[in-house]
Design an enzyme around this catalytic site. Structure first.
Site, PDB file in Angstrom:
ATOM      1  N   ASN A   1       0.806  -1.214   0.000  1.00  0.00           N
ATOM      2  CA  ASN A   1       0.000   0.000   0.000  1.00  0.00           C
ATOM      3  C   ASN A   1       0.846   1.275   0.000  1.00  0.00           C
ATOM      4  OD1 ASN A   1      -2.518   1.407   0.240  1.00  0.00           O
ATOM      5  ND2 ASN A   1      -2.079   1.691   2.401  1.00  0.00           N
TER       6      ASN A   1
ATOM      7  N   SER B   1      -4.916   2.562  -8.332  1.00  0.00           N
ATOM      8  CA  SER B   1      -5.633   3.830  -8.398  1.00  0.00           C
ATOM      9  C   SER B   1      -6.371   3.885  -9.723  1.00  0.00           C
ATOM     10  CB  SER B   1      -4.651   5.003  -8.325  1.00  0.00           C
ATOM     11  OG  SER B   1      -5.324   6.241  -8.494  1.00  0.00           O
TER      12      SER B   1
ATOM     13  N   TYR C   1       3.109   9.641 -11.128  1.00  0.00           N
ATOM     14  CA  TYR C   1       2.131   8.930 -10.307  1.00  0.00           C
ATOM     15  C   TYR C   1       1.226   8.072 -11.197  1.00  0.00           C
ATOM     16  CZ  TYR C   1      -1.522   8.066  -6.860  1.00  0.00           C
ATOM     17  OH  TYR C   1      -2.431   7.459  -6.022  1.00  0.00           O
TER      18      TYR C   1
ATOM     19  N   ALA D   1       1.869   6.883 -14.154  1.00  0.00           N
ATOM     20  CA  ALA D   1       2.653   5.770 -14.699  1.00  0.00           C
ATOM     21  C   ALA D   1       2.840   4.669 -13.662  1.00  0.00           C
ATOM     22  CB  ALA D   1       4.008   6.272 -15.196  1.00  0.00           C
TER      23      ALA D   1
END
Length: 188
Positions: A18, A70, A84, A86
């Site tokens: 995470n 995400s 981010y 990528a």
């Protein structure tokens, strides 16, 4: 860490990579070191975590790996956060390939893919204007909480012991948001 957890409990049932960071810079202004740092934490960190814990899971023929991806990078993006996007799109590919690699072994690999979440890090990044525009864009009218993302894992059973056939599932948590167009974050 994997060896310590195994020694402590004797087995590894669930692993949830995470760790994530984000930043904001245009492609032209982004330092290569910033790109490398973000991908190292967000993408390589998940790989290293799974690689460390997977052998114990395979040995026991049981395990649940739930990666936090995400919607950024696969369904939407935010200008100024190309690194981010990528990294999170890379996690989706990682989950797909890892799920195939472990299929039939008793180990499943899935992901939860939240939209905007009001984490401690996000609270410092979102200026009030952007936050309001984002909340106005989400049908539920607010960002998700980290606790809601954690609940999505349990509610969708991606980490549940009795769900052996759920492989490469991406639980999207968007607060009703289905549009690809997001408010624009102004780079600082």
């Amino acid at each position: 860490l994997a060896a310590e957890a195994l020694a402590w409990k004797g087995r590894i049932d669930v692993v949830c990579p995470n760790a994530a960071v984000f930043g904001s810079a245009s492609i032209v202004d982004m330092a290569e070191a910033d790109w490398d740092r973000l991908l190292s934490i967000n993408l390589k960190g998940a790989f290293l975590t799974v690689r460390a814990f997977l052998p114990a899971m395979l040995e026991k023929a049981y395990g649940r790996i739930v990666i936090t991806s995400s919607v950024t990078g696969t369904r939407t993006a935010i200008s100024g956060m190309v690194h981010y996007a990528a990294s999170k799109a890379g996690l989706v590919g990682f989950v797909r390939a890892a799920a195939l690699e472990t299929a039939g072994s008793g180990v499943t690999v899935n992901a939860v893919a939240p939209g905007h979440v009001m984490t401690e890090g996000a609270s410092t990044l979102y200026d009030p204007e952007f936050l309001q525009a984002t909340e106005n864009h989400i049908p539920m009218g607010r960002l998700a909480s980290p606790e809601e993302v954690a609940e999505a894992v349990g509610e969708e059973d991606v980490g549940h012991p009795g769900v052996d056939h759920l492989v490469h599932r991406h639980v999207h948590q968007l607060g009703g948001l289905q549009q690809a167009r997001q408010p624009v974050m102004h780079l600082q």
